[in-house]
Motif scaffolding. Structure first.
Motif, PDB file in Angstrom:
ATOM      1  N   GLN A 240      33.283  55.256 -21.953  1.00 17.34           N
ATOM      2  CA  GLN A 240      33.332  53.852 -21.549  1.00 17.34           C
ATOM      3  C   GLN A 240      32.658  53.012 -22.620  1.00 17.34           C
ATOM      4  OE1 GLN A 240      32.818  52.393 -17.370  1.00 17.34           O
ATOM      5  NE2 GLN A 240      30.964  51.445 -18.174  1.00 17.34           N
ATOM      6  N   ILE A 241      33.390  52.025 -23.112  1.00 15.07           N
ATOM      7  CA  ILE A 241      32.836  51.124 -24.118  1.00 15.07           C
ATOM      8  C   ILE A 241      32.714  49.728 -23.512  1.00 15.07           C
ATOM      9  CG2 ILE A 241      33.734  52.430 -26.075  1.00 15.07           C
ATOM     10  CD1 ILE A 241      35.978  50.337 -26.308  1.00 15.07           C
ATOM     11  N   VAL A 242      31.630  49.051 -23.832  1.00 13.30           N
ATOM     12  CA  VAL A 242      31.404  47.673 -23.388  1.00 13.30           C
ATOM     13  C   VAL A 242      31.232  46.815 -24.639  1.00 13.30           C
ATOM     14  CG1 VAL A 242      29.982  46.099 -22.030  1.00 13.30           C
ATOM     15  CG2 VAL A 242      30.293  48.468 -21.267  1.00 13.30           C
ATOM     16  N   ILE A 243      32.086  45.807 -24.769  1.00  9.52           N
ATOM     17  CA  ILE A 243      32.126  44.987 -25.986  1.00  9.52           C
ATOM     18  C   ILE A 243      31.472  43.632 -25.724  1.00  9.52           C
ATOM     19  CG2 ILE A 243      33.669  43.901 -27.663  1.00  9.52           C
ATOM     20  CD1 ILE A 243      35.724  46.079 -26.975  1.00  9.52           C
ATOM     21  N   ASN A 244      30.649  43.201 -26.658  1.00  8.27           N
ATOM     22  CA  ASN A 244      30.055  41.865 -26.589  1.00  8.27           C
ATOM     23  C   ASN A 244      31.142  40.844 -26.925  1.00  8.27           C
ATOM     24  OD1 ASN A 244      28.746  39.406 -27.150  1.00  8.27           O
ATOM     25  ND2 ASN A 244      26.890  40.443 -27.822  1.00  8.27           N
ATOM     26  N   PRO A 245      31.504  39.946 -25.995  1.00 12.46           N
ATOM     27  CA  PRO A 245      32.627  39.023 -26.238  1.00 12.46           C
ATOM     28  C   PRO A 245      32.467  38.164 -27.484  1.00 12.46           C
ATOM     29  CG  PRO A 245      31.952  38.951 -23.934  1.00 12.46           C
ATOM     30  CD  PRO A 245      30.912  39.745 -24.660  1.00 12.46           C
ATOM     31  N   LEU A 246      31.228  37.788 -27.811  1.00 10.07           N
ATOM     32  CA  LEU A 246      31.006  36.898 -28.949  1.00 10.07           C
ATOM     33  C   LEU A 246      30.669  37.655 -30.227  1.00 10.07           C
ATOM     34  CD1 LEU A 246      29.023  34.045 -27.151  1.00 10.07           C
ATOM     35  CD2 LEU A 246      31.477  34.177 -27.653  1.00 10.07           C
ATOM     36  N   LYS A 247      30.561  38.991 -30.131  1.00  6.38           N
ATOM     37  CA  LYS A 247      30.319  39.828 -31.304  1.00  6.38           C
ATOM     38  C   LYS A 247      31.225  41.049 -31.224  1.00  6.38           C
ATOM     39  CE  LYS A 247      25.456  38.375 -31.653  1.00  6.38           C
ATOM     40  NZ  LYS A 247      24.045  38.840 -31.651  1.00  6.38           N
ATOM     41  N   ALA A 248      32.517  40.753 -31.103  1.00  2.00           N
ATOM     42  CA  ALA A 248      33.495  41.802 -30.782  1.00  2.00           C
ATOM     43  C   ALA A 248      33.659  42.846 -31.873  1.00  2.00           C
ATOM     44  CB  ALA A 248      34.852  41.163 -30.473  1.00  2.00           C
ATOM     45  N   THR A 249      33.350  42.512 -33.110  1.00  3.70           N
ATOM     46  CA  THR A 249      33.547  43.479 -34.195  1.00  3.70           C
ATOM     47  C   THR A 249      32.344  44.388 -34.387  1.00  3.70           C
ATOM     48  OG1 THR A 249      32.757  41.846 -35.809  1.00  3.70           O
ATOM     49  CG2 THR A 249      35.131  41.938 -35.413  1.00  3.70           C
ATOM     50  N   GLU A 250      31.260  44.112 -33.657  1.00  4.90           N
ATOM     51  CA  GLU A 250      30.076  44.959 -33.772  1.00  4.90           C
ATOM     52  C   GLU A 250      30.206  46.207 -32.905  1.00  4.90           C
ATOM     53  OE1 GLU A 250      26.499  42.812 -33.067  1.00  4.90           O
ATOM     54  OE2 GLU A 250      26.867  41.362 -34.677  1.00  4.90           O
ATOM     55  N   ARG A 251      29.333  47.178 -33.103  1.00  2.00           N
ATOM     56  CA  ARG A 251      29.379  48.437 -32.367  1.00  2.00           C
ATOM     57  C   ARG A 251      29.188  48.183 -30.871  1.00  2.00           C
ATOM     58  NH1 ARG A 251      24.536  51.754 -33.876  1.00  2.00           N
ATOM     59  NH2 ARG A 251      23.663  50.792 -32.013  1.00  2.00           N
ATOM     60  N   PRO A 252      30.057  48.735 -30.018  1.00  2.00           N
ATOM     61  CA  PRO A 252      29.940  48.514 -28.574  1.00  2.00           C
ATOM     62  C   PRO A 252      28.917  49.451 -27.946  1.00  2.00           C
ATOM     63  CG  PRO A 252      31.823  49.914 -29.000  1.00  2.00           C
ATOM     64  CD  PRO A 252      31.246  49.549 -30.350  1.00  2.00           C
ATOM     65  N   ASP A 253      28.541  49.166 -26.710  1.00  2.00           N
ATOM     66  CA  ASP A 253      27.758  50.121 -25.926  1.00  2.00           C
ATOM     67  C   ASP A 253      28.681  51.262 -25.521  1.00  2.00           C
ATOM     68  OD1 ASP A 253      25.518  48.524 -26.084  1.00  2.00           O
ATOM     69  OD2 ASP A 253      25.932  47.482 -24.201  1.00  2.00           O
ATOM     70  N   ILE A 254      28.177  52.500 -25.586  1.00  4.59           N
ATOM     71  CA  ILE A 254      29.017  53.680 -25.361  1.00  4.59           C
ATOM     72  C   ILE A 254      28.386  54.591 -24.317  1.00  4.59           C
ATOM     73  CG2 ILE A 254      29.936  55.781 -26.433  1.00  4.59           C
ATOM     74  CD1 ILE A 254      30.135  54.226 -29.059  1.00  4.59           C
ATOM     75  N   LYS A 255      29.205  55.078 -23.386  1.00  5.83           N
ATOM     76  CA  LYS A 255      28.748  56.020 -22.362  1.00  5.83           C
ATOM     77  C   LYS A 255      29.849  57.051 -22.131  1.00  5.83           C
ATOM     78  CE  LYS A 255      27.425  56.304 -17.463  1.00  5.83           C
ATOM     79  NZ  LYS A 255      27.246  55.530 -16.197  1.00  5.83           N
ATOM     80  N   PHE A 256      29.494  58.338 -22.169  1.00  7.87           N
ATOM     81  CA  PHE A 256      30.463  59.410 -21.935  1.00  7.87           C
ATOM     82  C   PHE A 256      30.517  59.763 -20.450  1.00  7.87           C
ATOM     83  CE2 PHE A 256      29.195  60.097 -26.375  1.00  7.87           C
ATOM     84  CZ  PHE A 256      30.447  60.095 -26.974  1.00  7.87           C
ATOM     85  N   LEU A 257      31.705  60.116 -19.978  1.00  6.93           N
ATOM     86  CA  LEU A 257      31.917  60.499 -18.585  1.00  6.93           C
ATOM     87  C   LEU A 257      32.684  61.810 -18.540  1.00  6.93           C
ATOM     88  CD1 LEU A 257      32.970  56.946 -17.383  1.00  6.93           C
ATOM     89  CD2 LEU A 257      30.844  58.078 -16.786  1.00  6.93           C
ATOM     90  N   GLY A 258      32.161  62.758 -17.779  1.00  2.84           N
ATOM     91  CA  GLY A 258      32.773  64.081 -17.667  1.00  2.84           C
ATOM     92  C   GLY A 258      31.699  65.099 -17.332  1.00  2.84           C
ATOM     93  N   SER A 259      32.063  66.378 -17.320  1.00  7.72           N
ATOM     94  CA  SER A 259      31.063  67.409 -17.044  1.00  7.72           C
ATOM     95  C   SER A 259      30.071  67.473 -18.195  1.00  7.72           C
ATOM     96  CB  SER A 259      31.746  68.767 -16.862  1.00  7.72           C
ATOM     97  OG  SER A 259      32.266  69.236 -18.096  1.00  7.72           O
ATOM     98  N   GLU A 260      28.866  67.931 -17.892  1.00  6.76           N
ATOM     99  CA  GLU A 260      27.822  67.991 -18.920  1.00  6.76           C
ATOM    100  C   GLU A 260      28.236  68.884 -20.084  1.00  6.76           C
ATOM    101  OE1 GLU A 260      24.005  68.936 -17.374  1.00  6.76           O
ATOM    102  OE2 GLU A 260      24.051  67.363 -15.845  1.00  6.76           O
ATOM    103  N   ARG A 261      28.872  70.001 -19.775  1.00  8.17           N
ATOM    104  CA  ARG A 261      29.314  70.926 -20.829  1.00  8.17           C
ATOM    105  C   ARG A 261      30.379  70.269 -21.717  1.00  8.17           C
ATOM    106  NH1 ARG A 261      28.145  76.387 -20.454  1.00  8.17           N
ATOM    107  NH2 ARG A 261      27.039  77.049 -18.546  1.00  8.17           N
ATOM    108  N   ALA A 262      31.273  69.499 -21.076  1.00 10.49           N
ATOM    109  CA  ALA A 262      32.386  68.926 -21.829  1.00 10.49           C
ATOM    110  C   ALA A 262      31.951  67.787 -22.743  1.00 10.49           C
ATOM    111  CB  ALA A 262      33.467  68.442 -20.862  1.00 10.49           C
ATOM    112  N   ILE A 263      30.944  67.041 -22.318  1.00  9.99           N
ATOM    113  CA  ILE A 263      30.571  65.862 -23.098  1.00  9.99           C
ATOM    114  C   ILE A 263      29.463  66.132 -24.120  1.00  9.99           C
ATOM    115  CG2 ILE A 263      31.215  64.345 -21.187  1.00  9.99           C
ATOM    116  CD1 ILE A 263      28.262  63.882 -20.644  1.00  9.99           C
ATOM    117  N   VAL A 264      28.841  67.308 -24.057  1.00  9.46           N
ATOM    118  CA  VAL A 264      27.686  67.562 -24.918  1.00  9.46           C
ATOM    119  C   VAL A 264      28.044  67.482 -26.401  1.00  9.46           C
ATOM    120  CG1 VAL A 264      27.964  70.086 -24.887  1.00  9.46           C
ATOM    121  CG2 VAL A 264      25.706  69.065 -25.302  1.00  9.46           C
ATOM    122  N   SER A 265      29.209  68.003 -26.786  1.00  6.78           N
ATOM    123  CA  SER A 265      29.578  67.980 -28.205  1.00  6.78           C
ATOM    124  C   SER A 265      29.815  66.539 -28.682  1.00  6.78           C
ATOM    125  CB  SER A 265      30.844  68.819 -28.451  1.00  6.78           C
ATOM    126  OG  SER A 265      31.931  68.317 -27.699  1.00  6.78           O
TER     127      SER A 265
END
Length: 384
Positions: A240-265
């Motif tokens: 899941q990415i969350v983009i700052n509307p007024l700074k859209a080209t900057e790095r977004p906030d990032i959160k992984f969703l899934g099993s712990e084993r699957a997202i660890v890598s």
């Protein structure tokens, strides 16, 4: 009697503006009411392509009767006959109280409020007005941005307007709508709306690129106000990415969703790249290219195409209990940690399943049991 003499006798305040009788301006009288009107009759005496412009009051009264006005350009034999039909229609509307109550009834907006709104809309300009409700307490304004995208501003005006600000609805991120609420009049609110739309061009370009090039599973039907996207990046793994509307080209906030084993890598790769994110993330490279580099992906997976011939029982992003992607608007958020399984479940579905198992146990606000598919230990919050 000629058409012109008939018009002069019955509609003395509607005056021809040239010797060809192709333009008329003035007032049409109905009872004690007078309404400003302008008629363009390019092929006079024929009514072909006749067009009417009128005051705000009359446009509101005639709202919903556009088909009648158009049909009369074909069926009426003269401009005088057309004006008679229009006059009778206005009279009928006023007599049924639908329009009269708009202008005079205390059950609707006070007359002074009504006049104030009309004056503000005239200052704003008719070309920006998309719709006005019959009671003038709901207004829709529109603007078109540089990319040709249409944007609508909805305003609900209360009895105490302008002392009380209008309720504002727009397809903009919520934090930017708050900026418009500081304005005190319809023209200034609209000006602020246009400025916000102009400031969000890059934001919408980025989101259009994400929607076009990625497998977006949430929101289901993205709108211009949504600042986040949930994107599939692997087998039962999403980000899941969350983009700052007024700074859209900057790095977004990032959160992984899934099993712990699957997202660890993915988490490890992200943490490693975060150390060099300022070097890795370049506005010149494009949002998608930057995101792939940051997540360690060669490309984003393409969306699955489901047909009636699909062999898979459970598709990516679907709950393995109810076989649906969404349950009461929610996507699956619990996943099995067994890397050979990795199936996802809605919290509500998994909780209900675990409650039926005699081997399940409860601890504070969680319930613990076995994965419905592979019997690996799994837990989830207990539903209320």
């Amino acid at each position: 009697m000629s058409d012109q003499l008939l018009i002069l006798k019955k509609f003395p305040f509607i005056i021809p503006q040239n010797k060809y009788f192709t333009l008329y301006k003035g007032f049409i009288q109905v009872g004690n009411e007078e309404f400003h009107i302008c008629l363009h009759v390019p092929h006079y005496p024929s009514l072909k392509e006749l067009s009417v412009k009128c005051s705000w009051e009359l446009s509101i009264i005639l709202q919903g009767h556009e088909k009648d006005l158009y049909e009369w350009t074909k069926s009426c034999s003269s401009l005088f006959a057309y004006l008679e039909c229009m006059q009778n229609l206005i009279m009928k509307c006023l007599e049924t109280c639908s329009a009269a109550s708009l202008l005079h009834s205390g059950r609707h907006l006070p007359v002074e409020t009504y006049k104030h709104i009309i004056s503000e809309l005239e200052i704003l300009g008719l070309e920006h007005v998309l719709h006005i409700s019959n009671t003038v307490d709901e207004v829709k304004l529109q603007t078109v941005d540089q990319a040709g995208r249409n944007h609508i501003l909805r305003l609900s005006l209360g009895m105490n307007y302008p002392s009380s600000p209008p309720v504002i609805q727009a397809d903009l991120p919520e934090e930017l709508i708050g900026n418009m609420k500081k304005s005190s009049s319809l023209p200034t609110i609209y000006k602020s709306f246009v400025q916000q739309v102009a400031a969000l061009q890059r934001f919408w370009e980025v989101l259009d690129e994400v929607d076009h090039k990625c497998w977006v599973i949430d929101p289901d039907n993205p709108t211009r106000k949504d600042t986040y996207r949930r994107i599939m990046i692997g087998n039962n793994v999403s980000v899941q990415i969350v983009i700052n509307p007024l700074k859209a080209t900057e790095r977004p906030d990032i959160k992984f969703l899934g099993s712990e084993r699957a997202i660890v890598s993915f988490q490890e790769c992200l943490m490693e790249n975060f150390q060099f994110s300022f070097q890795l993330w370049s506005s010149a490279d494009g949002f998608i290219e930057n995101l792939k580099l940051l997540l360690g992906l060669s490309d984003f997976p393409a969306p699955q195409i489901h047909t009636e011939y699909s062999q898979e029982l459970i598709h990516q992003g679907e709950c393995a209990i109810c076989f649906m992607a969404r349950l009461d608007g929610e996507l699956p958020s619990r996943a099995c940690d067994n890397e050979k399984c990795g199936l996802e479940y809605h919290t509500a579905c998994l909780c209900e399943w675990l409650q039926t198992l005699p081997t399940s146990s409860k601890s504070f606000s969680y319930i613990h049991g076995e994965c419905p598919n592979c019997s690996t230990a799994i837990s989830c919050p207990r539903s209320n």
